[in-house]
Design a protein around this motif. Structure first.
Motif, PDB file in Angstrom:
ATOM      1  N   LEU A 148       0.859   4.710   2.065  1.00 29.42           N
ATOM      2  CA  LEU A 148       0.053   4.482   0.981  1.00 29.42           C
ATOM      3  C   LEU A 148      -0.750   6.298   0.221  1.00 29.42           C
ATOM      4  O   LEU A 148      -0.805   6.852  -0.401  1.00 29.42           O
ATOM      5  CB  LEU A 148      -1.366   3.721   0.685  1.00 29.42           C
ATOM      6  N   CYS A 149      -1.103   7.146   1.737  1.00 27.69           N
ATOM      7  CA  CYS A 149      -2.040   7.818   1.606  1.00 27.69           C
ATOM      8  C   CYS A 149      -0.921   9.300   1.162  1.00 27.69           C
ATOM      9  O   CYS A 149      -1.426  10.059   0.049  1.00 27.69           O
ATOM     10  CB  CYS A 149      -2.453   8.407   2.606  1.00 27.69           C
ATOM     11  N   ALA A 150       0.048   9.374   1.545  1.00 33.18           N
ATOM     12  CA  ALA A 150       1.124  10.034   0.969  1.00 33.18           C
ATOM     13  C   ALA A 150       1.114  10.675  -0.562  1.00 33.18           C
ATOM     14  O   ALA A 150       1.893  10.807  -1.088  1.00 33.18           O
ATOM     15  CB  ALA A 150       1.998   9.601   1.828  1.00 33.18           C
ATOM     16  N   GLN A 151       0.981   9.209  -1.752  1.00 31.07           N
ATOM     17  CA  GLN A 151       0.945   9.141  -2.348  1.00 31.07           C
ATOM     18  C   GLN A 151       0.470   9.343  -3.707  1.00 31.07           C
ATOM     19  O   GLN A 151       0.332   9.412  -4.841  1.00 31.07           O
ATOM     20  CB  GLN A 151       1.885   7.607  -3.032  1.00 31.07           C
ATOM     21  N   GLY A 152      -0.655   9.603  -2.882  1.00 33.65           N
ATOM     22  CA  GLY A 152      -1.800  11.114  -3.589  1.00 33.65           C
ATOM     23  C   GLY A 152      -2.625  10.409  -4.506  1.00 33.65           C
ATOM     24  O   GLY A 152      -3.719  10.662  -4.559  1.00 33.65           O
ATOM     25  N   GLY A 153      -2.941   8.672  -3.928  1.00 31.89           N
ATOM     26  CA  GLY A 153      -4.149   8.320  -5.184  1.00 31.89           C
ATOM     27  C   GLY A 153      -4.040   8.292  -6.448  1.00 31.89           C
ATOM     28  O   GLY A 153      -5.177   8.535  -6.897  1.00 31.89           O
ATOM     29  N   GLU A 154      -2.925   8.414  -6.770  1.00 33.99           N
ATOM     30  CA  GLU A 154      -2.789   8.871  -7.988  1.00 33.99           C
ATOM     31  C   GLU A 154      -2.959   6.836  -8.973  1.00 33.99           C
ATOM     32  O   GLU A 154      -2.594   7.072 -10.404  1.00 33.99           O
ATOM     33  CB  GLU A 154      -1.103   9.437  -8.771  1.00 33.99           C
ATOM     34  N   GLY A 155      -3.379   6.499  -8.227  1.00 33.38           N
ATOM     35  CA  GLY A 155      -3.160   4.941  -8.844  1.00 33.38           C
ATOM     36  C   GLY A 155      -2.848   3.515  -7.949  1.00 33.38           C
ATOM     37  O   GLY A 155      -2.547   4.059  -7.206  1.00 33.38           O
ATOM     38  N   PRO A 156      -2.849   2.434  -8.287  1.00 34.52           N
ATOM     39  CA  PRO A 156      -2.241   1.580  -7.209  1.00 34.52           C
ATOM     40  C   PRO A 156      -0.561   1.904  -6.762  1.00 34.52           C
ATOM     41  O   PRO A 156       0.353   2.123  -7.948  1.00 34.52           O
ATOM     42  CB  PRO A 156      -2.516   0.335  -8.476  1.00 34.52           C
ATOM     43  N   VAL A 157      -0.914   1.356  -5.705  1.00 35.84           N
ATOM     44  CA  VAL A 157       0.144   1.053  -4.876  1.00 35.84           C
ATOM     45  C   VAL A 157       0.840  -0.143  -4.823  1.00 35.84           C
ATOM     46  O   VAL A 157       0.814  -1.267  -4.065  1.00 35.84           O
ATOM     47  CB  VAL A 157       0.606   2.593  -4.404  1.00 35.84           C
ATOM     48  N   ALA A 158       2.561  -0.775  -5.125  1.00 42.07           N
ATOM     49  CA  ALA A 158       3.284  -1.541  -4.970  1.00 42.07           C
ATOM     50  C   ALA A 158       3.486  -1.959  -3.793  1.00 42.07           C
ATOM     51  O   ALA A 158       3.849  -0.883  -3.141  1.00 42.07           O
ATOM     52  CB  ALA A 158       4.148  -1.726  -6.301  1.00 42.07           C
ATOM     53  N   SER A 215       5.801  -3.694  -2.541  1.00 36.13           N
ATOM     54  CA  SER A 215       7.298  -3.842  -2.316  1.00 36.13           C
ATOM     55  C   SER A 215       8.075  -1.780  -2.547  1.00 36.13           C
ATOM     56  O   SER A 215       8.335  -1.834  -1.884  1.00 36.13           O
ATOM     57  CB  SER A 215       7.900  -4.542  -3.846  1.00 36.13           C
ATOM     58  N   ASP A 216       6.940  -1.138  -3.226  1.00 35.96           N
ATOM     59  CA  ASP A 216       7.133   0.383  -2.633  1.00 35.96           C
ATOM     60  C   ASP A 216       7.139   1.069  -1.257  1.00 35.96           C
ATOM     61  O   ASP A 216       8.071   1.734  -0.903  1.00 35.96           O
ATOM     62  CB  ASP A 216       6.673   0.878  -3.849  1.00 35.96           C
ATOM     63  N   ILE A 217       6.072   0.497  -0.953  1.00 36.03           N
ATOM     64  CA  ILE A 217       5.974   0.847   0.146  1.00 36.03           C
ATOM     65  C   ILE A 217       6.539   0.245   1.284  1.00 36.03           C
ATOM     66  O   ILE A 217       7.338   1.028   2.506  1.00 36.03           O
ATOM     67  CB  ILE A 217       4.373   0.522   1.114  1.00 36.03           C
ATOM     68  N   ALA A 218       7.127  -1.011   0.931  1.00 40.61           N
ATOM     69  CA  ALA A 218       7.221  -1.780   2.259  1.00 40.61           C
ATOM     70  C   ALA A 218       9.732  -1.194   2.355  1.00 40.61           C
ATOM     71  O   ALA A 218      10.285  -1.092   2.976  1.00 40.61           O
ATOM     72  CB  ALA A 218       7.705  -3.453   1.761  1.00 40.61           C
ATOM     73  N   ARG A 219       9.749  -1.043   1.029  1.00 40.24           N
ATOM     74  CA  ARG A 219      11.180  -0.215   1.058  1.00 40.24           C
ATOM     75  C   ARG A 219      11.263   1.135   1.750  1.00 40.24           C
ATOM     76  O   ARG A 219      11.967   1.009   2.371  1.00 40.24           O
ATOM     77  CB  ARG A 219      11.945  -0.504  -0.382  1.00 40.24           C
ATOM     78  N   ARG A 220       9.522   1.855   1.521  1.00 36.49           N
ATOM     79  CA  ARG A 220       9.982   2.959   1.647  1.00 36.49           C
ATOM     80  C   ARG A 220      10.010   2.801   3.034  1.00 36.49           C
ATOM     81  O   ARG A 220      10.365   4.182   4.051  1.00 36.49           O
ATOM     82  CB  ARG A 220       8.852   4.396   1.090  1.00 36.49           C
ATOM     83  N   GLN A 221       9.298   2.217   3.816  1.00 41.06           N
ATOM     84  CA  GLN A 221       8.581   2.034   5.409  1.00 41.06           C
ATOM     85  C   GLN A 221       9.890   1.368   6.519  1.00 41.06           C
ATOM     86  O   GLN A 221       9.823   0.666   7.006  1.00 41.06           O
ATOM     87  CB  GLN A 221       7.077   1.666   5.609  1.00 41.06           C
ATOM     88  N   ASP A 222      10.589   0.968   5.533  1.00 45.40           N
ATOM     89  CA  ASP A 222      11.554  -0.717   5.972  1.00 45.40           C
ATOM     90  C   ASP A 222      11.033  -1.694   5.963  1.00 45.40           C
ATOM     91  O   ASP A 222      11.378  -1.945   7.840  1.00 45.40           O
ATOM     92  CB  ASP A 222      12.706   0.457   6.850  1.00 45.40           C
ATOM     93  N   ILE A 223      10.025  -2.067   6.095  1.00 43.82           N
ATOM     94  CA  ILE A 223       9.106  -3.541   6.213  1.00 43.82           C
ATOM     95  C   ILE A 223       9.213  -4.243   5.685  1.00 43.82           C
ATOM     96  O   ILE A 223       8.683  -4.409   4.026  1.00 43.82           O
ATOM     97  CB  ILE A 223       7.181  -2.730   6.479  1.00 43.82           C
ATOM     98  N   PRO A 224       9.250  -5.658   5.620  1.00 41.40           N
ATOM     99  CA  PRO A 224       9.881  -6.435   5.039  1.00 41.40           C
ATOM    100  C   PRO A 224       8.387  -6.872   4.437  1.00 41.40           C
ATOM    101  O   PRO A 224       7.049  -6.354   4.867  1.00 41.40           O
ATOM    102  CB  PRO A 224       9.751  -8.001   5.900  1.00 41.40           C
ATOM    103  N   ALA A 225       8.628  -6.984   2.662  1.00 43.58           N
ATOM    104  CA  ALA A 225       7.257  -6.559   1.736  1.00 43.58           C
ATOM    105  C   ALA A 225       6.459  -8.401   2.142  1.00 43.58           C
ATOM    106  O   ALA A 225       5.518  -8.091   2.256  1.00 43.58           O
ATOM    107  CB  ALA A 225       7.858  -6.786   0.145  1.00 43.58           C
ATOM    108  N   ASN A 226       7.330  -9.375   2.966  1.00 42.80           N
ATOM    109  CA  ASN A 226       5.885 -10.750   1.885  1.00 42.80           C
ATOM    110  C   ASN A 226       5.242 -10.449   4.459  1.00 42.80           C
ATOM    111  O   ASN A 226       3.910 -10.648   3.283  1.00 42.80           O
ATOM    112  CB  ASN A 226       6.702 -11.708   3.226  1.00 42.80           C
ATOM    113  N   TYR A 227       5.933  -9.792   5.248  1.00 42.27           N
ATOM    114  CA  TYR A 227       4.844  -9.453   6.291  1.00 42.27           C
ATOM    115  C   TYR A 227       3.069  -8.031   5.416  1.00 42.27           C
ATOM    116  O   TYR A 227       2.652  -8.441   5.846  1.00 42.27           O
ATOM    117  CB  TYR A 227       5.225  -9.144   7.470  1.00 42.27           C
ATOM    118  N   LEU A 228       3.898  -7.063   5.255  1.00 47.06           N
ATOM    119  CA  LEU A 228       3.317  -6.354   4.477  1.00 47.06           C
ATOM    120  C   LEU A 228       1.994  -6.701   3.652  1.00 47.06           C
ATOM    121  O   LEU A 228       0.684  -6.155   4.573  1.00 47.06           O
ATOM    122  CB  LEU A 228       4.097  -4.811   3.999  1.00 47.06           C
TER     123      LEU A 228
END
Length: 143
Positions: free
Chosen positions: A17-27, A29-42
Motif C-alpha cells: 500500500l505504501c509503495a503505491q505512493g499515497g495517490e489515493g485509496p488502494v483497493a 483486491s489490488d493488493i491481494a492480487r499483487r501480494q498473492d494474499i486471499p482477498a477475504n483474509y486481507l
C-alpha cells in the motif's frame, strides 16, 4: 521464533500500500492480487488495522484504504499489536510464564533476545520497510 501468517501478510500488504505512493485509496483486491494474499483474509486484516488506527477506509467506487498517518510515524511494533499478534520465544516468554524460571539456564537469554527484537520493531517504521532500511543497516548497504 516463527512469525504468524497474519503478521507476515499484514506487513507485506501495508508495504505494498505504501509503495503505491499515497495517490489515493488502494483497493484490497489490488493488493491481494499483487501480494498473492486471499482477498477475504486481507479484508479481515485491514479491518484490524483500521481499528488499530493504522489505516482508514474510503467508501465508494474509487474507495479503498489509506494510511491513517504518514508511514514514517507508524512503527512495525504498532502494526504487530494492531493485528493482535505477539512475538515470543517459546512458552516460557508468554504471559503464562514458566515454572522453571529459577533453574532454566536459557530464560534470561530468550528474554534479552525478545527485548532486542521489541526494540527493533519499535524503532522500525513502515517507511523504513518500504525503503528497505533497518536499524543496523550500514549506509549504502542493500539487502
Amino acid at each position: 521464533m516463527k512469525l504468524s501468517t497474519t503478521t507476515r501478510y499484514g506487513l507485506r500488504a501495508l508495504s505494498d500500500l505504501c509503495a503505491q505512493g499515497g495517490e489515493g485509496p488502494v483497493a484490497v483486491s489490488d493488493i491481494a492480487r499483487r501480494q498473492d494474499i486471499p482477498a477475504n483474509y486481507l479484508e479481515q486484516l485491514f479491518a484490524r488495522l483500521r481499528r488499530g488506527d493504522i489505516l482508514r477506509s474510503v467508501r465508494g467506487a474509487q474507495g479503498g484504504y489509506l494510511l491513517a498517518r504518514p508511514a514514517g510515524e507508524i512503527t512495525v511494533a504498532e502494526i504487530v499489536e494492531a493485528l493482535g499478534e505477539t512475538i515470543t520465544f517459546g512458552d516460557c516468554q508468554t504471559e503464562a510464564g514458566c515454572d522453571q524460571i529459577d533453574i532454566c539456564p536459557t530464560f534470561s537469554l530468550w528474554r534479552k533476545v525478545r527485548d532486542s527484537i521489541d526494540e527493533i520493531l519499535k524503532a522500525t517504521t513502515l517507511e523504513d520497510l518500504v525503503r528497505n532500511r533497518t536499524l543496523f543497516q550500514d549506509e549504502g548497504e542493500e539487502f
